[in-house]
Structures are given as structure tokens and as C-alpha cells.
Design an enzyme around this catalytic site. Structure first.
Site, PDB file in Angstrom:
ATOM      1  N   SER A 171       0.845  -1.195   0.000  1.00  0.00           N
ATOM      2  CA  SER A 171       0.000   0.000   0.000  1.00  0.00           C
ATOM      3  C   SER A 171       0.880   1.243   0.000  1.00  0.00           C
ATOM      4  O   SER A 171       2.058   1.159  -0.362  1.00  0.00           O
ATOM      5  CB  SER A 171      -0.934  -0.015   1.220  1.00  0.00           C
ATOM      6  OG  SER A 171      -1.907   0.998   1.108  1.00  0.00           O
ATOM      7  N   ASN A 172       0.347   2.380   0.390  1.00  0.00           N
ATOM      8  CA  ASN A 172       1.134   3.620   0.457  1.00  0.00           C
ATOM      9  C   ASN A 172       0.580   4.485   1.587  1.00  0.00           C
ATOM     10  O   ASN A 172      -0.330   4.082   2.305  1.00  0.00           O
ATOM     11  CB  ASN A 172       1.094   4.339  -0.892  1.00  0.00           C
ATOM     12  CG  ASN A 172      -0.334   4.614  -1.317  1.00  0.00           C
ATOM     13  OD1 ASN A 172      -1.060   5.325  -0.651  1.00  0.00           O
ATOM     14  ND2 ASN A 172      -0.756   3.975  -2.408  1.00  0.00           N
TER      15      ASN A 172
END
Ligand code: PMT
Length: 410
Positions: A210-211
Site C-alpha cells: 500500500s502507500n
């Protein structure tokens, strides 16, 4: 100055006990210059910094401080009833906590509780207080209740430290008041599809790629569009944010889910704003059981690209205006221009996510707008909500220009 923008408006300016009290003097002058009739209510601590006489002279009204004052014993009830808006600037940490908890132990806090008019709080606090989880929780509670909070500015504080806590500038407070008093309805009848937040791509049942996207930018766009009269659907990856009032929220987790959720709503929409930070790749296969470190499977993780949602939407669109974002760490404008062209966008909102207060997680953003005609607009650092308004202004301009052209093209 042009036409006074607060002509005929009755405001109550509440003043809390902060060193920033002296700035309330010039705020009062600005509000008066904009044509407002302003009555001032101070807490007892505020009078230790600036005397009521100063505000009495400038407002041309008696200043209210004492809940038990004989000359106007009902001020705590009537002032709020008679006002179009009550603004507390500066609002201390203590006053914010009391307001969130519904405590009324002096004139100003009782007035805030009783006032049926909109409430705006402009906090000022030193020493990292603004970031304290208790203060953030109070701010969130108040926002959910519809209170407008003008986030404090970053800069040197009275203590000599630097941080977020300075009272917002008069311009920002005025802008917030104008926004609350006369929300523009210039997007009435427009259907806006917004994406926000990160996507999560499963590696195994306990891990994902993810980020750092918090969703704040996309949620601000959804909120701004809704407040300006648009119908809004917000497709959001996992975030801890609550849906802005009046916005239909569709929660998704993966890029694939976001792709589907946006594609099925594309035909409904007239404007698409893609603020989400979609993970660019995902594991080819999510393992059904937790991968063992010792077996080295994590080091051999095989990845594949996720769908480029924005490119796909812009290929499928008919008349929609499509706006993308570009999260860059270098060569902001050249890189963003390439994305604008390659993804077939009408407008791109480029942010250098390495800069302070910009991009992921922050309350503020500093963006450059580049439209399909190559026009570039550099905006200063501002709250994400204000960025949202500016990008909606630009998108609206493009949509209007396209609508004017269409009859000739037929
Ligand atoms: O959520 P916040 O914490 O408020 O942070 C805001 C933000 C930094 C996420 C936001 O301002 C931002 O820049 N969003 C876009 C992030 C991004 O993915 O940028 P990009 O340059 O990698 O992608 C360009 C565009 O293509 C983006 O509009 C993106 O949504 C889109 N994209 C990217 C990959 C992909 N597989 N599909 C896409 O549609």
C-alpha cells in the site's frame, strides 16, 4: 476594496485567552471594513491580554465578559440568536475542549452552547498542543457536528518554538466565514465522482502492499463539491475518515475493486476527480496462509501491475471532464505533463510529495494545476479544502468551455 462582502451580516466575535488576542483587534477591523456588525464577547482570561475597551471602541458595542452582568443578563442567549454566525478567534485548547464537551461555565462558552447560528473556531495554541490526540479528537467531534475549524498556521510561536499553532491569518478566517455564510452553489446539478485514499493489495492474510495516502485530499474534494451543490459519489480506499455530509461513500480495498466501482459509475458522472493513490503493483497471487519469513517466500514475491484506472476511465468516457493527480518527487511539471497526455486528462493536479506540508497525510497541500491547453497555475501552500475549491474552479471552467464549443461542433 470592492463591495463589502459582509454587508448586513451580524457576527459575534468570541475571544479566548491566548497571546494571539492582539490579532483579534485587526481581525475585528477587517470584519468591520467588510461591512459586518460585530459584537465581541471575551473570556475573563482574554481580558488579561487586551482590554475590553479596545474592542468596545472598534466594534462600537459594549463588550460582553460577565455571565452575571446586570446591564445585559440575557446576552448569552440573545446574541447568538440574533447573529448570522459566531466565530471564536483565537480559540484556546481549553475553549475547544469545553465546546466539544458541551460545558458552559462562563459567558462565551454558554453563548456558544445556546447559539443556533453556525459556529467557526480558529484555534491558536503553542508547544505542540494542536497535535495532541485529545485536541485532534475534539476537533474531529466538532467538525462532525458541523463546526468549521480554521486550522492554525505553521510558523514561529510566541514561545519561540516553531510549529503548527499560530492563529490563522485574517484572510483565511475571513474566507472561512464567507464560505460558511454564503456557500456557493455553482455546482448545482453536476454529478461528481471522486476517488480517495490508498488501495491495499494482499500478499497473504496479514500483509499487504500500500502507500501513505490518508484520503484527506480526495475527501476534501468530495466535501467541497457537495457544499457547492454537486451530487457526489466518493469511492474510497481504506481510511480512518468519515464521509463528508451528503456524500455517497463507496468503500473499496483493492485497485481492482476501485476500478470496478468507478467504471460502473462513470456514465452517471459529469466530472471525475482521481485523487486516490492506487498501488501500482500487486502480488500475482495472494497466499492463502501467512508466508513464513524463513522460507524466503517474501523475498521472492512476484508482482504484476494493477489496472491503470485513470487511463481506462478516460478511454471509456463520453463527455466527462477527467481530472487526475500526479504525485512526484522531482521534475514536477515535466512529469505531470507526460501523465496528463498519456492518460488523456483534461486537468492534472501535480504535487511534490517530498515537500513539507505537501501530499500524503498533511492537512495542507501545494499543487500546480496543468490543463489540457497547457495552462499552468502554481498555487501556494493552502489547506486541502482550499486546494479542492481551486481544482473544482479549474474543472468547472473547462466544462463550461467544452459546453460552449459543443453546439458548434455538431
Ligand atoms: O490522501 P492524502 O494523504 O491526502 O494524500 C494526497 C495524495 C498525495 C494521495 C494526492 O494529492 C495525490 O497526489 N494523489 C495521486 C497519487 C498517485 O497515485 O499519483 P501517481 O502520479 O502515481 O498517479 C497519477 C494518477 O493516476 C493519479 O490520479 C492516480 O490516482 C492514477 N492512477 C495511478 C495508478 C493506477 N494504477 N491507477 C490510477 O488511476
Amino acid at each position: 476594496m470592492g463591495v463589502p462582502r459582509l454587508q448586513g451580516r451580524r457576527l459575534v466575535l468570541g475571544i479566548g485567552g491566548s497571546i494571539a488576542c492582539y490579532k483579534a483587534v485587526s481581525l475585528l477591523r477587517v470584519l468591520k471594513a467588510e461591512g459586518a456588525d460585530v459584537r465581541v464577547a471575551m473570556t475573563a482570561s482574554a481580558t488579561k491580554f487586551v482590554t475590553p475597551l479596545t474592542f468596545e471602541v472598534l466594534s462600537q458595542h459594549r463588550v460582553a465578559v460577565d455571565l452575571f452582568a446586570r446591564h445585559d443578563a440575557m446576552a448569552h442567549l440573545t446574541w447568538g440568536e440574533e447573529a448570522d454566525l459566531l466565530v471564536v478567534a483565537p480559540c484556546t485548547a481549553n475553549f475547544m475542549a469545553k465546546t466539544a464537551l458541551g460545558l458552559g461555565d462562563d459567558l462565551l462558552s454558554t453563548m456558544v452552547l445556546a447559539a443556533p447560528c453556525p459556529l467557526v473556531l480558529s484555534p491558536a495554541m503553542d508547544g505542540g498542543m494542536w497535535d495532541h490526540p485529545a485536541i485532534q479528537a475534539h476537533a474531529e467531534t466538532l467538525r462532525r457536528r458541523g463546526v468549521t475549524i480554521v486550522e492554525p498556521d505553521i510558523g514561529p510561536l510566541a514561545s519561540g518554538r516553531t510549529g503548527r499553532g499560530r492563529l490563522a491569518t485574517e484572510e483565511r478566517i475571513l474566507e472561512a466565514l464567507l464560505g460558511v455564510l454564503a456557500p456557493r452553489q455553482d455546482l448545482l446539478g453536476i454529478r461528481v465522482l471522486v476517488s480517495a485514499g490508498p488501495t491495499q493489495e494482499a500478499i497473504d492474510p496479514v500483509r499487504f502492499l500500500s502507500n501513505h495516502s490518508s484520503g484527506k485530499m480526495g475527501y476534501a474534494v468530495a466535501e467541497a463539491a457537495r457544499q457547492r451543490g454537486a451530487e457526489v459519489v466518493l469511492v474510497s480506499g481504506p481510511t480512518s475518515l468519515e464521509s463528508p455530509p451528503g456524500v455517497e461513500l463507496v468503500r473499496v480495498t483493492t485497485a481492482e475493486e476501485m476500478h470496478k466501482a468507478l467504471t460502473v459509475r462513470l456514465a452517471w458522472s459529469q466530472l471525475v476527480v482521481m485523487a486516490a493513490a492506487v498501488a501500482d503493483s500487486r502480488p500475482k497471487r495472494a497466499a492463502p496462509h501467512k508466508l513464513k519469513k524463513a522460507a524466503g517466500a517474501l523475498a521472492r514475491l512476484e508482482l504484476e501491475p494493477t489496472p491503470d484506472i485513470l487511463s481506462s476511465l478516460s478511454r471509456l468516457r463520453t463527455t466527462q471532464c477527467v481530472v487526475g493527480f500526479a504525485a512526484e518527487t522531482e521534475s514536477l511539471v515535466p512529469h505531470a505533463r507526460v501523465k496528463l497526455r498519456d492518460k488523456g486528462l483534461d486537468l492534472i493536479v501535480a504535487n511534490n510529495v517530498l515537500a513539507e506540508g505537501v501530499g500524503f497525510g498533511s492537512e495542507t497541500n501545494k499543487v500546480t494545476l496543468i490543463d489540457r491547453h497547457g495552462r499552468i497555475t502554481d498555487l501556494p501552500l493552502m489547506p486541502k479544502r482550499a486546494v479542492a475549491d481551486r481544482l473544482l474552479d479549474a474543472a468547472k471552467g473547462l466544462m463550461q468551455a467544452a459546453a460552449r464549443r459543443q453546439p458548434r461542433e455538431k
